[in-house]
Design an enzyme around this catalytic site. Sequence first.
Site, PDB file in Angstrom:
ATOM      1  CD  GLN A 100      -2.866   1.273   2.290  1.00 29.58           C
ATOM      2  OE1 GLN A 100      -2.401   1.728   3.328  1.00 29.58           O
ATOM      3  NE2 GLN A 100      -4.131   0.894   2.165  1.00 29.58           N
ATOM      4  CE1 TYR A 185      -3.273   9.337   7.476  1.00 24.88           C
ATOM      5  CE2 TYR A 185      -4.508   7.460   6.651  1.00 24.88           C
ATOM      6  CZ  TYR A 185      -3.870   8.122   7.693  1.00 24.88           C
ATOM      7  OH  TYR A 185      -3.840   7.565   8.942  1.00 24.88           O
ATOM      8  NE  ARG A 232      -8.567   0.173   3.101  1.00 26.01           N
ATOM      9  CZ  ARG A 232      -8.608   0.067   4.432  1.00 26.01           C
ATOM     10  NH1 ARG A 232      -7.962   0.940   5.190  1.00 26.01           N
ATOM     11  NH2 ARG A 232      -9.265  -0.899   5.003  1.00 26.01           N
ATOM     12  N   GLY A 321      -9.327  -6.628   9.373  1.00 24.60           N
ATOM     13  CA  GLY A 321      -8.185  -5.929   9.933  1.00 24.60           C
ATOM     14  C   GLY A 321      -7.775  -6.488  11.277  1.00 24.60           C
ATOM     15  NE  ARG A 322      -8.133  -1.982  16.005  1.00 26.08           N
ATOM     16  CZ  ARG A 322      -8.000  -1.271  17.117  1.00 26.08           C
ATOM     17  NH1 ARG A 322      -8.420  -1.775  18.261  1.00 26.08           N
ATOM     18  NH2 ARG A 322      -7.452  -0.094  17.102  1.00 26.08           N
TER      19      ARG A 322
END
Length: 372
Positions: A100, A185, A232, A321-322
Amino acid sequence: MTSPLFRPLELGPLQLPNRIVMAPLTRSRSSQPGNVPNELMATYYAQRASAGLIVSEATQISPQGQGYSFTPGIHSEAQVDGWRRVSDAVHAAGGRMVLQLWHVGRMSHASFHADGLPVAPSALSPDAQVWVMGKDGVGRMQEAPVPRAMTLQDIHAVIGDYRRAAANAMRAGFDGVEIHGANGYLIDQFLRTTSNHRRDAYGGGVAQRTRFAAEVAAAVASEAGAERTGMRLAPYITQRNMDCPEIVPTILHLARQLDEIGLAYIHLAEADWDDARHVPETFRRELRRAYQGRVIVAGRYDARRADAILQAGLADLVAFGRPFIANPDLPARLAADLPLAELDPTTLFGGGARGYTDYASASVAHALLPTP
């Protein structure tokens, strides 16, 4: 009936054995100085190679693109060599992995910049914090300063940085790249009226606000191949002063541009923010009409919700994810409907093997249970 999570899928040239994606997870374990990927990171990712696809943690394309301490880069030879060890380890374990590419824009800290100023489309504060290691060796969340507005020369330079980073990622042995255009971002900052007040070719109307993202996508695809490139996006976030009333039509316009470029996938980040809005089915169907490539969804999915969205045809893959942090063999656990281990939140950022590579697979954890 077999869960759609475990059906194989083609993603560009990649043959995925399942539709479970390991989502990008910042863990801040790179070696210092230099933000260099290391053997510990190679072990961590190889442990999780049973995912259909691994998306690496966000990786800065340049020193200017850094916003958090100890996050890895892909702009130096040492970093390329370090990532090569990671990709080799994942491939040796039978996995597939994309890198990424990340520029944080205004989501940064003064300590990462010679003049103390991050860059952004406009000189507007994100009113947010980033994780920074202090001189005392303790990491803390610290305020991001007001950035300076990018010049046209800055914009063209950053597009060049993305192009070089994509080339470096492919030299490092990755199966492709994912452009981070989400979560407040730099690319996301260009897309939103709340963070982009420009009145030139990169700001104003929808076509102007998507121009930077589309030019980055074209530059990256020219190096990695469009069939090995994804992006993304996060249309429904509102934190970090990103609550833009025009973001949905903007994202759909960008999706049509990404379709023309031929990107392999769009990765939707959704519902893992406390203020996250529900993603309406109407948007998901509009996205499918605008964009013909694969769609990955991510955001607090469990096996049941993942099956449902795949069965409905509103996504092709689901990213976790987590759950992957404490469950390195997550696909096997989901397939067998086994309970998931809980992560230790105190070890998420920085540190060493504890809370990183020491989580056991389900088979090992079962073997360690005391005999009744």
